[in-house]
Scaffold this active site. Structure first.
Site, short mmCIF file in Angstrom:
data_model
loop_
_atom_site.label_atom_id
_atom_site.label_comp_id
_atom_site.label_asym_id
_atom_site.label_seq_id
_atom_site.Cartn_x
_atom_site.Cartn_y
_atom_site.Cartn_z
N ARG A 207 4.04 1.80 4.68
CA ARG A 207 5.23 2.08 5.49
C ARG A 207 5.62 3.56 5.43
O ARG A 207 5.90 4.19 6.46
CB ARG A 207 6.39 1.21 5.01
N ASP A 276 -6.31 -0.50 -2.35
CA ASP A 276 -7.77 -0.43 -2.48
C ASP A 276 -8.40 -1.78 -2.15
O ASP A 276 -9.43 -1.86 -1.48
CB ASP A 276 -8.17 -0.04 -3.92
#
Length: 487
Positions: A207, A276
């Site tokens: 965000r 990840d």
């Protein structure tokens, strides 16, 4: 969203993915301890070390997650001529199905991120690193190693942490090399400008990164859709996946083509490395020939798994299948919704391009005739909602000795059917109220009616819906079955 059975099939395909992973590798060091007093030297906590753990981080954790999911990996990165670089090399060497080309640059320090954790909470983080572009020789070695990896891979992931491995146009060169070979490119981005990722298939900003890159607000879902669509259009990127922590993920191709994936985690212990895992899962899935939408659905499940673990964790293929099976067991209850919730879900489906269908009935003792009708209804649409008469309305329609099964039992049986996507219980004698609220594109009724005899026909035709008459399977009736049982 995608049905659980198809996602389990996708997990089984992940082993077919061959990914080239290029980016900034680092060591993640986790120091665990207690804080019980304030230092007499300064108003700071005294951290008493109990234990520590070191594992691959950054692009190394992306590569580790790809391997954990069953994919094969060619891993290209830069390390320093130091102990941390040697530790990275050793840990990479322990990962199965990972072919690494770690290039040593004597002018750089291998990045180490040290996190201090007490009572399950991070107290602070200390970074030891070099942030600088690669020199000419190292840059050439990296590009050559990546080009070699592209000869066999079916997807490229760029894990950019802003340390220099992908800076100064390297990311752009790799994207162009991949696109010339028709290799999709997934990017875990860094920085305020995404022009460096022009031509990428998908970028995965969080965000804050999305706000920094666009200068637009990203508090609400609508704001995120607008910001992501702007970013994709402005930077020449095919799609943007905005990761939103506890609010899930939103995949945006443009302002009219988007999908939201609610967060899967039940309890969050550590968000380290969750990004990840997301980018690793998506890339592995795409490399295995799975579409972006299903890849994101899998990544959402994977993210929910790793945030429930401590440290820079890995989501394994078995973890994904276990989680999906747990969802499958809970799906029956989850499919039975109120009319308001069903209307919201139908809206999401339409935004994803699905056709919504509707059929209804008492479905007291489910028999082959019911199954045939439901199967035909499902074949006429992409998503099927079944309206179920409540106990009170069934009694009014069928008599005082009906229903045989309660509405809860009947709803559970219907929800267990793969062909049924949602069940809505209604207390009225007809489903007119549900139809007016849902406005299904397709309304399915048994062929023992004509269109003129269907009370809800005018409602459906009034908003442009289509009516389908399902052929009945002869010889099957709940009433007849009950009569035989009572003889």
């Amino acid at each position: 969203m995608d049905d659980i059975g198809s996602l389990i099939t996708c997990v089984e395909k992940l082993k077919d993915g061959y990914v080239l992973c290029v980016g900034d590798v680092m060591l993640d060091r986790f120091v665990y301890g207690d804080v019980e007093r304030i230092s007499p030297e300064a108003p700071i906590p005294v951290f008493r070390i109990i234990s520590e753990n070191v594992m691959l981080g950054g692009a190394g954790n992306v590569a580790r997650n790809i391997a954990g999911l069953g994919g094969r990996t060619r891993f290209v990165s830069i390390v320093g001529s130091d102990q941390a670089g040697r530790d990275v090399t050793a840990q990479v060497g322990e990962i199965a199905d990972l072919d690494a080309r770690l290039i040593t640059d004597t002018s750089r320090n291998t990045t180490i991120k040290t996190r201090y954790i007490a009572s399950g909470q991070q107290m602070m983080r200390a970074d030891y690193e070099t942030v600088a572009p690669l020199d000419g020789g190292t840059r050439k070695s990296l590009l050559n190693a990546a080009a070699l990896g592209m000869e066999n891979c079916s997807a490229l992931v760029l894990a950019d942490y802003g340390k220099g491995t992908l800076s100064e146009g390297i990311a752009g060169e790799l994207i162009q090399m991949a696109r010339l070979r028709s290799i999709p490119v997934i990017v875990d981005p860094q920085g305020n400008t995404y022009d460096a990722y022009m031509g990428a298939t998908l970028v995965t900003p969080n965000r804050k990164e999305l706000t920094d890159a666009t200068g637009l607000p990203t508090e609400t879902t609508d704001e995120i859709i607008m910001a992501a669509a702007h970013l994709a259009r402005q930077s020449g990127i095919d799609a943007v996946l905005a990761t939103r922590s506890g609010d899930g993920m939103t995949l945006v191709r443009n302002a009219e083509n988007y999908a939201h994936y609610p967060a899967e985690a039940k309890e969050v212990f550590d968000v380290s490395g969750a990004g990840d895992t997301v980018v690793a899962c998506i890339t592995t899935a795409v490399a295995a020939g799975i579409c972006i939408e299903q890849a994101v659905a899998l990544a959402n499940v994977a993210a929910g798994i790793v945030v429930g673990k401590l440290g820079t964790a890995v989501a394994y293929a078995d973890d994904l299948i276990d989680s999906l099976h747990q969802q499958e067991r809970a799906t029956g209850e989850a499919k039975v919704l109120s009319l308001t919730a069903a209307r919201d879900t139908a809206g999401v489906w339409r935004n994803q391009g699905h056709t919504v269908g509707f059929t209804n009935g008492c479905f007291d003792l489910l028999h082959p005739g019911h199954l045939a009708a439901i199967s035909q209804a499902r074949a006429a649409c992409d998503k099927l909602i079944v309206g179920l008469n409540s106990d009170s309305s069934t009694k009014r329609l069928k008599g005082d000795d009906r229903p045989v099964q309660t509405e809860t039992a009947r709803a559970a049986v219907l929800a267990s059917l793969e062909a049924v996507d949602l069940v809505v219980i209604f207390a009225e004698d007809t489903p007119a109220k549900i139809i007016e609220a849902l406005k299904p594109e397709v309304f399915v009724k048994g062929a023992d009616y004509t269109v003129e005899q269907i009370p809800e026909a005018k409602i459906v035709q009034g908003y442009g819906g289509r009516i389908v008459l399902a052929e009945l399977a002869e010889g099957h009736s709940t009433t007849a079955t009950i009569e035989r049982l009572t003889q």
